[in-house]
Write a protein that holds these residues in place. Structure first.
Motif, PDB file in Angstrom:
ATOM      1  N   ARG A   8       0.941  -1.323   0.067  1.00  0.00           N
ATOM      2  CA  ARG A   8      -0.048  -0.028   0.098  1.00  0.00           C
ATOM      3  C   ARG A   8       0.843   1.308  -0.097  1.00  0.00           C
ATOM      4  O   ARG A   8       0.725   2.234  -0.875  1.00  0.00           O
ATOM      5  N   LEU A   9       1.931   1.204   0.892  1.00  0.00           N
ATOM      6  CA  LEU A   9       2.518   2.355   0.853  1.00  0.00           C
ATOM      7  C   LEU A   9       3.475   2.754  -0.472  1.00  0.00           C
ATOM      8  O   LEU A   9       3.611   3.923  -0.795  1.00  0.00           O
ATOM      9  N   ALA A  10       3.888   1.441  -1.082  1.00  0.00           N
ATOM     10  CA  ALA A  10       4.276   1.504  -2.209  1.00  0.00           C
ATOM     11  C   ALA A  10       3.561   2.190  -3.315  1.00  0.00           C
ATOM     12  O   ALA A  10       4.178   3.023  -4.460  1.00  0.00           O
ATOM     13  N   ALA A  11       2.469   2.068  -3.250  1.00  0.00           N
ATOM     14  CA  ALA A  11       1.428   2.442  -4.275  1.00  0.00           C
ATOM     15  C   ALA A  11       1.154   4.025  -4.248  1.00  0.00           C
ATOM     16  O   ALA A  11       0.486   4.452  -5.130  1.00  0.00           O
ATOM     17  N   LEU A  12       1.414   4.412  -2.999  1.00  0.00           N
ATOM     18  CA  LEU A  12       0.873   5.945  -2.813  1.00  0.00           C
ATOM     19  C   LEU A  12       1.769   7.014  -3.834  1.00  0.00           C
ATOM     20  O   LEU A  12       0.825   7.683  -4.243  1.00  0.00           O
ATOM     21  N   PRO A  13       2.845   6.830  -4.047  1.00  0.00           N
ATOM     22  CA  PRO A  13       3.504   7.792  -5.046  1.00  0.00           C
ATOM     23  C   PRO A  13       2.608   7.636  -6.485  1.00  0.00           C
ATOM     24  O   PRO A  13       2.797   8.526  -7.329  1.00  0.00           O
ATOM     25  N   ILE A  14       2.461   6.477  -6.953  1.00  0.00           N
ATOM     26  CA  ILE A  14       2.203   6.280  -8.115  1.00  0.00           C
ATOM     27  C   ILE A  14       0.633   6.823  -8.194  1.00  0.00           C
ATOM     28  O   ILE A  14       0.120   7.523  -9.331  1.00  0.00           O
ATOM     29  N   ALA A  15      -0.264   6.669  -7.165  1.00  0.00           N
ATOM     30  CA  ALA A  15      -1.502   6.767  -7.419  1.00  0.00           C
ATOM     31  C   ALA A  15      -1.603   8.489  -7.185  1.00  0.00           C
ATOM     32  O   ALA A  15      -2.357   9.091  -7.958  1.00  0.00           O
ATOM     33  N   LEU A  16      -0.718   9.130  -6.554  1.00  0.00           N
ATOM     34  CA  LEU A  16      -0.796  10.331  -6.425  1.00  0.00           C
ATOM     35  C   LEU A  16      -0.335  11.297  -7.542  1.00  0.00           C
ATOM     36  O   LEU A  16      -0.925  11.950  -8.218  1.00  0.00           O
ATOM     37  N   SER A  17       0.546  10.436  -8.501  1.00  0.00           N
ATOM     38  CA  SER A  17       0.907  11.007  -9.701  1.00  0.00           C
ATOM     39  C   SER A  17       0.060  10.968 -10.870  1.00  0.00           C
ATOM     40  O   SER A  17      -0.066  11.774 -11.665  1.00  0.00           O
ATOM     41  N   VAL A  18      -0.815   9.912 -10.730  1.00  0.00           N
ATOM     42  CA  VAL A  18      -1.941   9.711 -11.721  1.00  0.00           C
ATOM     43  C   VAL A  18      -3.114  10.686 -11.436  1.00  0.00           C
ATOM     44  O   VAL A  18      -3.651  11.441 -12.489  1.00  0.00           O
ATOM     45  N   VAL A  19      -3.238  11.104 -10.155  1.00  0.00           N
ATOM     46  CA  VAL A  19      -4.237  12.275  -9.788  1.00  0.00           C
ATOM     47  C   VAL A  19      -3.686  13.628 -10.305  1.00  0.00           C
ATOM     48  O   VAL A  19      -4.707  14.115 -10.962  1.00  0.00           O
ATOM     49  N   LEU A  20      -2.570  13.634 -10.091  1.00  0.00           N
ATOM     50  CA  LEU A  20      -2.174  14.975 -10.735  1.00  0.00           C
ATOM     51  C   LEU A  20      -2.132  15.061 -12.134  1.00  0.00           C
ATOM     52  O   LEU A  20      -2.539  16.326 -12.623  1.00  0.00           O
ATOM     53  N   ALA A  21      -1.719  14.017 -12.873  1.00  0.00           N
ATOM     54  CA  ALA A  21      -1.993  14.117 -14.329  1.00  0.00           C
ATOM     55  C   ALA A  21      -3.070  14.260 -14.740  1.00  0.00           C
ATOM     56  O   ALA A  21      -3.687  14.887 -15.743  1.00  0.00           O
ATOM     57  N   ALA A  22      -4.249  13.634 -14.067  1.00  0.00           N
ATOM     58  CA  ALA A  22      -5.700  13.621 -14.442  1.00  0.00           C
ATOM     59  C   ALA A  22      -6.185  15.115 -14.325  1.00  0.00           C
ATOM     60  O   ALA A  22      -7.131  15.475 -14.985  1.00  0.00           O
ATOM     61  N   CYS A  23      -5.667  15.747 -13.356  1.00  0.00           N
ATOM     62  CA  CYS A  23      -6.008  17.209 -13.224  1.00  0.00           C
ATOM     63  C   CYS A  23      -5.442  18.116 -14.196  1.00  0.00           C
ATOM     64  O   CYS A  23      -5.576  19.362 -13.857  1.00  0.00           O
ATOM     65  N   GLY A  24      -4.619  17.682 -14.859  1.00  0.00           N
ATOM     66  CA  GLY A  24      -3.972  18.509 -15.787  1.00  0.00           C
ATOM     67  C   GLY A  24      -2.643  19.424 -15.111  1.00  0.00           C
ATOM     68  O   GLY A  24      -2.500  20.484 -15.613  1.00  0.00           O
ATOM     69  N   ALA A  25      -1.925  18.772 -14.265  1.00  0.00           N
ATOM     70  CA  ALA A  25      -0.887  19.479 -13.458  1.00  0.00           C
ATOM     71  C   ALA A  25       0.196  19.730 -14.854  1.00  0.00           C
ATOM     72  O   ALA A  25       0.726  19.167 -15.155  1.00  0.00           O
ATOM     73  N   GLN A  71     -10.363  28.554 -13.355  1.00  0.00           N
ATOM     74  CA  GLN A  71     -10.691  26.973 -13.536  1.00  0.00           C
ATOM     75  C   GLN A  71      -9.258  26.554 -14.587  1.00  0.00           C
ATOM     76  O   GLN A  71      -8.856  25.416 -14.497  1.00  0.00           O
ATOM     77  N   LEU A  72      -9.274  27.202 -15.683  1.00  0.00           N
ATOM     78  CA  LEU A  72      -8.065  26.868 -16.467  1.00  0.00           C
ATOM     79  C   LEU A  72      -6.880  26.933 -15.806  1.00  0.00           C
ATOM     80  O   LEU A  72      -5.960  25.789 -16.009  1.00  0.00           O
ATOM     81  N   GLY A  73      -6.408  27.616 -14.747  1.00  0.00           N
ATOM     82  CA  GLY A  73      -5.246  27.436 -13.989  1.00  0.00           C
ATOM     83  C   GLY A  73      -5.276  26.381 -13.047  1.00  0.00           C
ATOM     84  O   GLY A  73      -4.190  25.661 -12.964  1.00  0.00           O
ATOM     85  N   GLN A  74      -6.411  25.979 -12.732  1.00  0.00           N
ATOM     86  CA  GLN A  74      -6.377  24.942 -11.870  1.00  0.00           C
ATOM     87  C   GLN A  74      -6.120  23.607 -12.687  1.00  0.00           C
ATOM     88  O   GLN A  74      -5.377  22.513 -12.106  1.00  0.00           O
TER      89      GLN A  74
END
Length: 339
Positions: A8-25, A71-74
């Motif tokens: 679970r701990l090893a998966a956290l950074p991967i999950a976080l990066s996916v979320v950031l990418a989906a939000c258009g970081a 909204q675009l900035g986010q």
């Protein structure tokens, strides 16, 4: 440490990066994570974006730009700064958009005036010097009269204009503005001279509406969005809306077409950049705008303000600009409003 907890701990950074990418970081941050479907450019945006508004702070165009900018900035992960560049009836701001460096760091909220100013002789600038990204709003003109007026529909109003040409007056903006074109186009389509109802220039829809209810003019052709409060309070009545369909918030007001006049006219707003903006940047910005315009937040914001939501992607917005420019030129020439 238990095996399950280590997984679970090893998966956290991967999950976080996916979320950031989906939000258009954005911000040019390097990442091997899957990209958002909107991320079509590897190095865009690399720094804050300037969103130019050709009109003054505090107005409707400014408020729409600031909402979209936030909204675009986010979604992009960078700051989007709204900058008001006013003057020349929209010439200054639209010129600033057109002459910016075509790298996506300067875009703007173009308005219907970009298809009108050159016909008036105010500038050589045309829509062809902009790169369309997305249409985000459109508010149709209306035909508003005093509650006490004897006309119950547009045909009665036009019959009087035909019988007494030039006796009635209308207003809603300055001479040659969008609501002046609405008046002229309606009259011409009805087979009447463009001056059958004379135009009285005003500083905008609000002062024109005050003149209307005071009896100083007979008709306002400003958008029903701008006249909505007076209509709702019973101090004015709407005879028609110059749209393809009736407005959801004024369902009892018929369109001009329903009354035998095949004519529409609207003020609109859309995001554009300078000519030569790369396709991948256009695609990314248009994709994010699509998501913004179809979000519950945008619907709530626009509904509260009374603005109409209309979406066209970059390609469709480009075709729309060409059609709008041709239409405006035809009406302005016929009405004697072209330079």
């Amino acid at each position: 440490m238990p095996l399950l907890r280590r997984i679970r701990l090893a998966a956290l950074p991967i999950a976080l990066s996916v979320v950031l990418a989906a939000c258009g970081a954005g911000g040019g941050a390097a990442s091997d994570a899957p990209k958002s479907p909107c991320d079509t450019s590897d190095d865009f945006p690399s720094r804050p974006i300037e969103l130019i508004v050709p009109w003054a702070a505090g107005g409707g165009t400014d408020s729409v730009a600031r909402f979209i900018g936030t909204q675009l900035g986010q979604r992009l992960g960078v700051q989007v700064n709204v900058v008001n560049r006013t003057g020349g009836g929209g010439v200054v701001g639209h010129s600033a958009i057109a002459t910016a460096r075509p790298d996506g760091t300067t875009i703007g909220l173009a308005t219907v005036e970009i298809t009108m100013m050159h016909w008036q002789g105010l500038t050589d600038l045309t829509y062809e010097q902009l790169t369309p990204i997305g249409l985000v709003n459109s508010d149709p003109a209306g035909v508003t009269v005093r509650t006490e007026a004897q006309w119950t529909d547009v045909q009665q109003l036009l019959a009087e204009a035909k019988a007494q040409p030039g006796a009635m007056t209308a207003s809603g903006t300055g001479r040659g503005g969008i609501w002046d074109l609405a008046r002229a186009g309606m009259l011409l389509e009805a087979g009447l001279p463009a001056d059958a109802i004379r135009w009285v220039p005003s500083e905008g829809a609000a002062p024109a509406l005050q003149e209307l209810v005071a009896g100083g003019i007979n008709v306002s052709t400003a958008s029903l969005v701008e006249n909505h409060t007076m209509i709702e309070s019973g101090r004015a009545k709407a005879l028609a809306v110059m749209a393809e369909e009736r407005l959801p918030n004024l369902p009892d007001v018929p369109t001009l077409r329903e009354q035998g006049i095949d004519f529409t006219m609207a003020a609109w707003r859309g995001i554009a950049g300078p000519e030569g903006l790369p396709d991948d940047i256009v695609g990314e910005l248009s994709c994010h705008l699509d998501g913004i315009v179809h979000s519950p937040e945008y619907e709530e914001f626009m509904g509260t303000a009374g603005f109409g939501i209309v979406w066209k992607n970059a390609q469709d917005f480009g075709a729309y600009l060409a059609a709008q420019d041709a239409e405006k030129g035809e009406i302005m020439r016929a009405a004697g409003l072209a330079a």
